[in-house]
Design an enzyme around this catalytic site. Structure first.
Site, PDB file in Angstrom:
ATOM      1  N   GLU A  84      30.325 -33.111 -46.700  1.00 45.47           N
ATOM      2  CA  GLU A  84      29.154 -32.502 -47.122  1.00 45.47           C
ATOM      3  C   GLU A  84      29.135 -32.619 -48.550  1.00 45.47           C
ATOM      4  O   GLU A  84      30.111 -32.823 -49.174  1.00 45.47           O
ATOM      5  CB  GLU A  84      29.280 -30.901 -47.061  1.00 45.47           C
ATOM      6  CG  GLU A  84      28.420 -30.063 -46.092  1.00 45.47           C
ATOM      7  CD  GLU A  84      26.836 -30.216 -46.416  1.00 45.47           C
ATOM      8  OE1 GLU A  84      26.523 -30.955 -46.913  1.00 45.47           O
ATOM      9  OE2 GLU A  84      26.356 -29.135 -46.020  1.00 45.47           O
ATOM     10  N   ASP A  85      27.556 -32.629 -49.222  1.00 43.61           N
ATOM     11  CA  ASP A  85      27.580 -32.828 -50.582  1.00 43.61           C
ATOM     12  C   ASP A  85      27.861 -31.452 -51.253  1.00 43.61           C
ATOM     13  O   ASP A  85      28.821 -31.434 -52.548  1.00 43.61           O
ATOM     14  CB  ASP A  85      26.261 -33.328 -50.845  1.00 43.61           C
ATOM     15  CG  ASP A  85      25.042 -32.434 -50.336  1.00 43.61           C
ATOM     16  OD1 ASP A  85      25.484 -31.389 -49.484  1.00 43.61           O
ATOM     17  OD2 ASP A  85      24.000 -32.626 -50.765  1.00 43.61           O
ATOM     18  N   ASP A  88      27.034 -24.207 -50.262  1.00 42.87           N
ATOM     19  CA  ASP A  88      26.285 -22.949 -51.045  1.00 42.87           C
ATOM     20  C   ASP A  88      26.556 -21.684 -50.375  1.00 42.87           C
ATOM     21  O   ASP A  88      27.586 -21.051 -50.649  1.00 42.87           O
ATOM     22  CB  ASP A  88      24.680 -23.482 -51.255  1.00 42.87           C
ATOM     23  CG  ASP A  88      24.061 -22.641 -51.921  1.00 42.87           C
ATOM     24  OD1 ASP A  88      24.472 -22.257 -53.182  1.00 42.87           O
ATOM     25  OD2 ASP A  88      22.767 -22.606 -51.588  1.00 42.87           O
ATOM     26  N   ASP A 144      19.270 -33.419 -53.989  1.00 45.53           N
ATOM     27  CA  ASP A 144      17.819 -33.500 -54.478  1.00 45.53           C
ATOM     28  C   ASP A 144      17.250 -32.071 -54.798  1.00 45.53           C
ATOM     29  O   ASP A 144      17.913 -30.982 -54.609  1.00 45.53           O
ATOM     30  CB  ASP A 144      17.208 -33.858 -53.272  1.00 45.53           C
ATOM     31  CG  ASP A 144      17.043 -32.743 -52.174  1.00 45.53           C
ATOM     32  OD1 ASP A 144      18.082 -32.348 -51.647  1.00 45.53           O
ATOM     33  OD2 ASP A 144      15.839 -32.449 -51.630  1.00 45.53           O
TER      34      ASP A 144
HETATM   35  P1  IMP Z   1      24.420 -24.121 -47.342  1.00 42.03           P
HETATM   36  O1  IMP Z   1      23.871 -23.973 -46.057  1.00 42.03           O
HETATM   37  O2  IMP Z   1      23.533 -22.778 -48.078  1.00 42.03           O
HETATM   38  O3  IMP Z   1      25.786 -24.097 -47.881  1.00 42.03           O
HETATM   39  O4  IMP Z   1      23.451 -25.088 -48.104  1.00 42.03           O
HETATM   40  C1  IMP Z   1      24.073 -26.554 -48.013  1.00 42.03           C
HETATM   41  C2  IMP Z   1      23.007 -27.471 -48.545  1.00 42.03           C
HETATM   42  O5  IMP Z   1      22.037 -26.689 -49.544  1.00 42.03           O
HETATM   43  C3  IMP Z   1      23.364 -28.499 -49.010  1.00 42.03           C
HETATM   44  O6  IMP Z   1      23.834 -29.619 -48.143  1.00 42.03           O
HETATM   45  C4  IMP Z   1      22.475 -29.049 -49.954  1.00 42.03           C
HETATM   46  O7  IMP Z   1      21.569 -29.987 -49.173  1.00 42.03           O
HETATM   47  C5  IMP Z   1      21.559 -27.819 -50.311  1.00 42.03           C
HETATM   48  N1  IMP Z   1      21.971 -27.329 -51.715  1.00 42.03           N
HETATM   49  C6  IMP Z   1      22.590 -26.427 -52.088  1.00 42.03           C
HETATM   50  N2  IMP Z   1      22.874 -25.898 -53.407  1.00 42.03           N
HETATM   51  C7  IMP Z   1      22.298 -27.152 -53.805  1.00 42.03           C
HETATM   52  C8  IMP Z   1      22.258 -27.612 -55.243  1.00 42.03           C
HETATM   53  O8  IMP Z   1      22.526 -26.892 -56.249  1.00 42.03           O
HETATM   54  N3  IMP Z   1      21.521 -28.840 -55.473  1.00 42.03           N
HETATM   55  C9  IMP Z   1      21.070 -29.509 -54.399  1.00 42.03           C
HETATM   56  N4  IMP Z   1      21.192 -29.105 -53.132  1.00 42.03           N
HETATM   57  C10 IMP Z   1      21.744 -28.241 -52.907  1.00 42.03           C
END
Ligand code: IMP
Length: 168
Positions: A84-85, A88, A144
């Protein structure tokens, strides 16, 4: 950052020696990290990708994740690392781990370049973390904001915790 990514690659090489590793990149965001992580890994591996989208804007995800492109290979019986990048809320990793577990891999672990622990909504185990960061919205190096900035060759902080406020 390069040094830390090399370190992660070496760690994975040690941990997965003599195993059947499938390195699964989560697109689009992980494409830069994936390429830099895979190269210092010194054991044989399968390369595979899947594409996910989440509904709502990036900053305010509704938490509904959808896989729009699936893996090309069967992961049954293999050791999988999801790349994963950024983690969050944790919802994407939770969704994918559950979905892929049904295909009976030998193991599934998660490797992320960045993690924002303060934003977590679900408790997910992250096995390899590049950097833990505070609650800022970051772009570049694959990440992005509304599909832009992915090609920046570095990571940058958008000057607001909530970029939707910044861009209206
Ligand atoms: P989660 O499902 O909330 O953990 O979010 C994961 C996805 O949200 C990541 O793979 C990113 O694509 C996007 N994301 C969350 N935070 C950021 C950020 O600070 N910058 C860019 N993309 C983010």
């Amino acid at each position: 950052m390069r040094a830390r990514i090399r370190e992660l690659g070496r760690q994975i090489s040690t941990d997965y020696a003599n195993r059947e590793l499938v390195l699964v990149g989560i697109l689009k965001g992980a494409y830069c990290f994936y390429a830099d992580l895979a190269r210092p890994i010194r054991i044989p591996l399968w390369v595979d990708f899947l594409v996910v989208t989440s509904y709502g804007s990036k900053a305010k995800t509704t938490g509904k994740v959808k896989m729009v492109t699936d893996l090309t290979e069967d992961i049954g019986g293999k050791d999988v690392i999801l790349v994963e990048d950024i983690v969050d809320s944790g919802l994407t990793v939770e969704f994918l781990t559950k979905k892929l577990t049904r295909r009976k891999p030998k193991s599934i672990k998660v490797c992320t370049l960045l993690s924002k622990p303060d934003r977590r909504k679900v408790n997910v185990k992250i096995d390899y973390v590049g950097f833990e960061i505070p609650n800022h919205y970051v772009v570049g190096y694959g990440l992005d904001y509304q599909q832009q900035y992915r090609n920046l060759p570095y990571l940058a902080v958008l000057d607001a915790a909530d970029p939707d406020e910044l861009f209206g």
